[in-house]
Design a protein around this motif. Structure first.
Motif, PDB file in Angstrom:
ATOM      1  N   TYR A  19       0.836  -1.194   0.000  1.00 28.97           N
ATOM      2  CA  TYR A  19       0.000   0.000   0.000  1.00 28.97           C
ATOM      3  C   TYR A  19       0.873   1.247   0.000  1.00 28.97           C
ATOM      4  O   TYR A  19       1.785   1.380   0.809  1.00 28.97           O
ATOM      5  CB  TYR A  19      -0.923  -0.002   1.214  1.00 28.97           C
ATOM      6  N   VAL A  34      -2.329   5.079   5.406  1.00 33.72           N
ATOM      7  CA  VAL A  34      -2.910   4.360   4.281  1.00 33.72           C
ATOM      8  C   VAL A  34      -4.404   4.647   4.329  1.00 33.72           C
ATOM      9  O   VAL A  34      -5.012   4.653   5.401  1.00 33.72           O
ATOM     10  CB  VAL A  34      -2.630   2.845   4.394  1.00 33.72           C
ATOM     11  N   ASP A  35      -4.996   4.914   3.170  1.00 34.35           N
ATOM     12  CA  ASP A  35      -6.420   5.247   3.077  1.00 34.35           C
ATOM     13  C   ASP A  35      -6.970   4.479   1.880  1.00 34.35           C
ATOM     14  O   ASP A  35      -6.671   4.802   0.740  1.00 34.35           O
ATOM     15  CB  ASP A  35      -6.577   6.757   2.888  1.00 34.35           C
ATOM     16  N   LEU A  36      -7.760   3.449   2.169  1.00 35.07           N
ATOM     17  CA  LEU A  36      -8.243   2.556   1.115  1.00 35.07           C
ATOM     18  C   LEU A  36      -9.736   2.333   1.230  1.00 35.07           C
ATOM     19  O   LEU A  36     -10.319   2.482   2.303  1.00 35.07           O
ATOM     20  CB  LEU A  36      -7.556   1.191   1.233  1.00 35.07           C
ATOM     21  N   GLY A  37     -10.332   1.914   0.140  1.00 33.46           N
ATOM     22  CA  GLY A  37     -11.741   1.552   0.150  1.00 33.46           C
ATOM     23  C   GLY A  37     -12.655   2.759   0.165  1.00 33.46           C
ATOM     24  O   GLY A  37     -12.225   3.905   0.196  1.00 33.46           O
ATOM     25  N   SER A  64     -11.785  -3.329   3.881  1.00 33.49           N
ATOM     26  CA  SER A  64     -12.032  -2.464   2.728  1.00 33.49           C
ATOM     27  C   SER A  64     -13.187  -2.959   1.859  1.00 33.49           C
ATOM     28  O   SER A  64     -13.702  -2.211   1.033  1.00 33.49           O
ATOM     29  CB  SER A  64     -10.766  -2.288   1.886  1.00 33.49           C
ATOM     30  N   ARG A  68     -14.365   2.322   4.070  1.00 32.80           N
ATOM     31  CA  ARG A  68     -13.081   3.016   3.999  1.00 32.80           C
ATOM     32  C   ARG A  68     -12.221   2.572   5.188  1.00 32.80           C
ATOM     33  O   ARG A  68     -12.695   2.457   6.309  1.00 32.80           O
ATOM     34  CB  ARG A  68     -13.329   4.524   4.074  1.00 32.80           C
TER      35      ARG A  68
END
Length: 116
Positions: A19, A34-37, A64, A68
């Protein structure tokens, strides 16, 4: 107080953690995260000491799928900047940097996932 950043190539061979980090200023240092979804639910995953966001690598895919996932590395840990003087690491510094992080990302109504 002096701040150092760890070169990104030191984090190049982490199994299961491909990531890309993002960075936000939380005062003098920068905090990596980390920033996902996406979705209605936001999971804010906080690590304990002496770990960092890598701790959540196996949970990221599952979380995710539901929303988020935001995983900061506290100042002094993981990919975030580090102070060179030990006395800079106070409860107040960690509280203020996490507050600045949450405010900078506009996080609210999160599901807190904690460790440590």
């Amino acid at each position: 107080m002096a701040v150092v950043s760890i070169p990104t190539e030191r984090f190049g061979e982490l199994p299961g953690y491909e990531y890309e980090p993002q960075y936000v200023s939380v005062g003098e240092p920068e905090m990596a995260y980390v920033d996902l979804g996406a979705g209605d639910e936001t999971f804010l995953c906080l690590h304990g000491e002496p770990t960092w966001g890598y701790l959540y690598r196996k949970m990221i895919p599952t979380l995710s799928e539901r929303g988020r996932v935001v995983i900061p590395d506290f100042i002094g840990f993981g990919r975030s900047d580090k102070f060179t003087q030990l006395d800079a690491y106070t409860f107040e510094m960690h509280y203020e940097s996490l507050s600045a992080f949450v405010e900078a990302l506009g996080l609210s109504d999160v599901t807190l996932v904690g460790q440590g």
